[in-house]
Design an enzyme around this catalytic site. Structure first.
Site, PDB file in Angstrom:
ATOM      1  CB  THR A 117      -0.895   0.009   1.259  1.00  0.00           C
ATOM      2  OG1 THR A 117      -1.502   1.295   1.398  1.00  0.00           O
ATOM      3  CG2 THR A 117      -0.102  -0.251   2.530  1.00  0.00           C
ATOM      4  CE1 TYR A 141      -3.748  -2.095   5.272  1.00  0.00           C
ATOM      5  CE2 TYR A 141      -3.360   0.135   4.467  1.00  0.00           C
ATOM      6  CZ  TYR A 141      -3.646  -1.192   4.223  1.00  0.00           C
ATOM      7  OH  TYR A 141      -3.819  -1.623   2.935  1.00  0.00           O
TER       8      TYR A 141
HETATM    9  N1  UFG Z   1     -12.085  12.242   2.028  1.00  0.00           N
HETATM   10  C1  UFG Z   1     -13.050  13.189   2.307  1.00  0.00           C
HETATM   11  N2  UFG Z   1     -14.242  12.753   2.777  1.00  0.00           N
HETATM   12  C2  UFG Z   1     -14.544  11.430   2.994  1.00  0.00           C
HETATM   13  C3  UFG Z   1     -13.540  10.478   2.704  1.00  0.00           C
HETATM   14  C4  UFG Z   1     -12.337  10.922   2.233  1.00  0.00           C
HETATM   15  O1  UFG Z   1     -12.832  14.378   2.133  1.00  0.00           O
HETATM   16  O2  UFG Z   1     -15.663  11.115   3.439  1.00  0.00           O
HETATM   17  C5  UFG Z   1     -10.784  12.683   1.473  1.00  0.00           C
HETATM   18  C6  UFG Z   1      -9.589  12.331   2.339  1.00  0.00           C
HETATM   19  O3  UFG Z   1      -9.344  13.347   3.288  1.00  0.00           O
HETATM   20  C7  UFG Z   1      -8.490  12.192   1.276  1.00  0.00           C
HETATM   21  C8  UFG Z   1      -9.232  11.628   0.063  1.00  0.00           C
HETATM   22  O4  UFG Z   1     -10.589  11.969   0.275  1.00  0.00           O
HETATM   23  O5  UFG Z   1      -8.002  13.458   0.926  1.00  0.00           O
HETATM   24  C9  UFG Z   1      -9.107  10.122  -0.071  1.00  0.00           C
HETATM   25  O6  UFG Z   1      -9.474   9.499   1.134  1.00  0.00           O
HETATM   26  P1  UFG Z   1      -9.825   7.926   1.244  1.00  0.00           P
HETATM   27  O7  UFG Z   1     -10.302   7.698   2.634  1.00  0.00           O
HETATM   28  O8  UFG Z   1     -10.720   7.533   0.128  1.00  0.00           O
HETATM   29  O9  UFG Z   1      -8.438   7.227   0.980  1.00  0.00           O
HETATM   30  P2  UFG Z   1      -7.023   7.461   1.703  1.00  0.00           P
HETATM   31  O10 UFG Z   1      -6.187   8.238   0.733  1.00  0.00           O
HETATM   32  O11 UFG Z   1      -7.163   7.991   3.063  1.00  0.00           O
HETATM   33  O12 UFG Z   1      -6.525   5.959   1.872  1.00  0.00           O
HETATM   34  C10 UFG Z   1      -6.204   5.185   0.763  1.00  0.00           C
HETATM   35  C11 UFG Z   1      -6.583   3.735   1.024  1.00  0.00           C
HETATM   36  C12 UFG Z   1      -5.774   3.174   2.157  1.00  0.00           C
HETATM   37  C13 UFG Z   1      -4.311   3.386   1.878  1.00  0.00           C
HETATM   38  C14 UFG Z   1      -4.027   4.838   1.593  1.00  0.00           C
HETATM   39  C15 UFG Z   1      -2.616   5.036   1.169  1.00  0.00           C
HETATM   40  O13 UFG Z   1      -7.933   3.660   1.330  1.00  0.00           O
HETATM   41  O14 UFG Z   1      -6.038   1.797   2.291  1.00  0.00           O
HETATM   42  O15 UFG Z   1      -4.838   5.289   0.525  1.00  0.00           O
HETATM   43  O16 UFG Z   1      -2.290   6.367   1.291  1.00  0.00           O
HETATM   44  F1  UFG Z   1      -3.609   3.013   2.953  1.00  0.00           F
END
Ligand code: UFG
Length: 339
Positions: A117, A141
């Protein structure tokens, strides 16, 4: 000869199973169904309910089905959950993967593909990261996955065993034919949550942070279609079978999209507006994380087919509509029984 897919009943694993069956491979799925769904595994794949840490079970599967390669998806993968239960994550991800790799080595498995990841990078100094960017995970994680990368590297150094660890960026979308998709209840991933908001299943979409140093102030990520991601795994198996050496590869498109770009794409796909709620930044979120994809493109014969944000959100939305229809049908059946 078969390929063992651990976590093959989960979101990404089930897409991998379809891809490999389509390539006429024999597939054995090992999944404990803690988050996966038996219905997402087609009947022509062999399904075994069980745990990757169960060395006796895995040994029997490898011997009974002449397994020659393992694609290892089974893991706990919710970042905030890992902060609440770090030991659960080290146990389920790191310790059980250690058992799986030991069994694989004892049974003479030579090819191993591992779901790593982008969370291994943590908060980086640059928006675009190469595989050599310093790894400073900020969640258990990410750390649990980085430890597995290290174990694989040590295993490959001392055995006739080659692996590829694919560092996934933001996986999204669903099977273009609508057979499977992200079905986990209470998912927190942006595209899924935005699709749910567009269907009225949530009162609003919360935007975590609009004061980042990015083009529109919201977080930027590299969203990759799940079908292209599993195609990269197929290309990896081919690479390893042809004698490719062990590698760690970023798996994304190398293109960033902001939260607001995702919102607009989902609104367009749904042809519906939904409410946004601006909230403070989410703890641990980097401003931007984009894959440098030079290495994967040079190493694998991989041609992404769905590198189009609107296509990704459209497929995700179709799947969410399907889930919503199924839930309504179930409610109606229950109501009919009560009446
Ligand atoms: N976001 C929002 N609102 C939400 C959900 C997300 O604004 O309800 C934003 C987050 O702040 C971020 C972007 O959307 O800027 C993406 O967020 P996600 O939760 O969809 O994904 P992440 O980037 O946090 O996490 C993903 C994978 C993880 C992995 C990670 C690696 O889901 O499993 O990338 O950086 F570990």
């Amino acid at each position: 000869m078969s390929i063992l897919i651990t976590g093959g009943a989960g979101y990404i694993g089930s897409h991998m199973v379809l891809q490999l069956l389509n390539e006429q491979e024999k597939v054995v799925v090992l999944d404990n169904l803690s988050t996966g769904f038996h219905w997402s595994v087609p009947p022509c794949a062999i399904f075994v309910k069980g745990d990757v840490g169960d060395q006796e079970l895995v040994t029997n599967i490898i011997q009974d089905h002449q397994v020659t390669a393992i694609v290892h998806f089974a893991a706990s993968s919710v970042v905030p959950e890992s902060l609440r239960d770090p030991m659960g994550y080290y146990y389920n991800n790191t310790a059980k993967s250690c058992a799986l790799i030991r069994t694989a080595l004892k049974q003479g498995i030579k090819h191993f593909v591992f779901s790593s990841t982008a969370a291994v990078y943590g908060v980086t100094d640059t928006f675009v990261v190469t595989e050599d960017t310093p790894k400073k995970p900020i969640s258990p994680y990410g750390s649990s996955k980085l430890m597995i990368e290290k174990m694989l590297s040590d295993a490959a150094a001392s055995h006739n065993f080659n692996y590829v660890a694919l560092r996934y960026f933001n996986v999204a979308g669903a099977d273009p034919e609508g057979r499977i998709g992200q079905s986990t209840p209470n998912a927190t991933h942006l595209i899924k949550v935005a699709c749910q908001a567009s269907l009225g299943l949530r009162p609003y979409l919360e935007i975590f942070g609009s004061d980042y140093d990015t083009t529109d102030g919201t977080g930027i990520r590299d969203y990759i279609h799940v079908s292209d991601l599993v195609a990269a795994h197929s290309a990896t198996l081919c690479y390893l079978r042809n004698g490719g050496r062990s590698e760690v590869l970023n798996c994304g498109y190398g293109r960033g999209s902001s939260v607001l770009e995702i919102v607009n794409s989902v609104k367009q796909a749904a042809n519906r507006d939904f409410r946004l709620k601006y909230s403070p930044r989410r703890a641990g979120d980097p401003a931007a994380l984009i894959a440098n994809t030079e290495k994967i493109r040079k190493t694998l014969d991989w041609r992404p087919q769905y590198n189009d944000l609107d296509l990704i959100t459209r497929h995700a939305l179709h799947w969410e509509e399907h889930l919503s229809r199924e839930a309504c049908a179930k409610d109606n059946r229950l109501t009919a029984r009560v009446i």
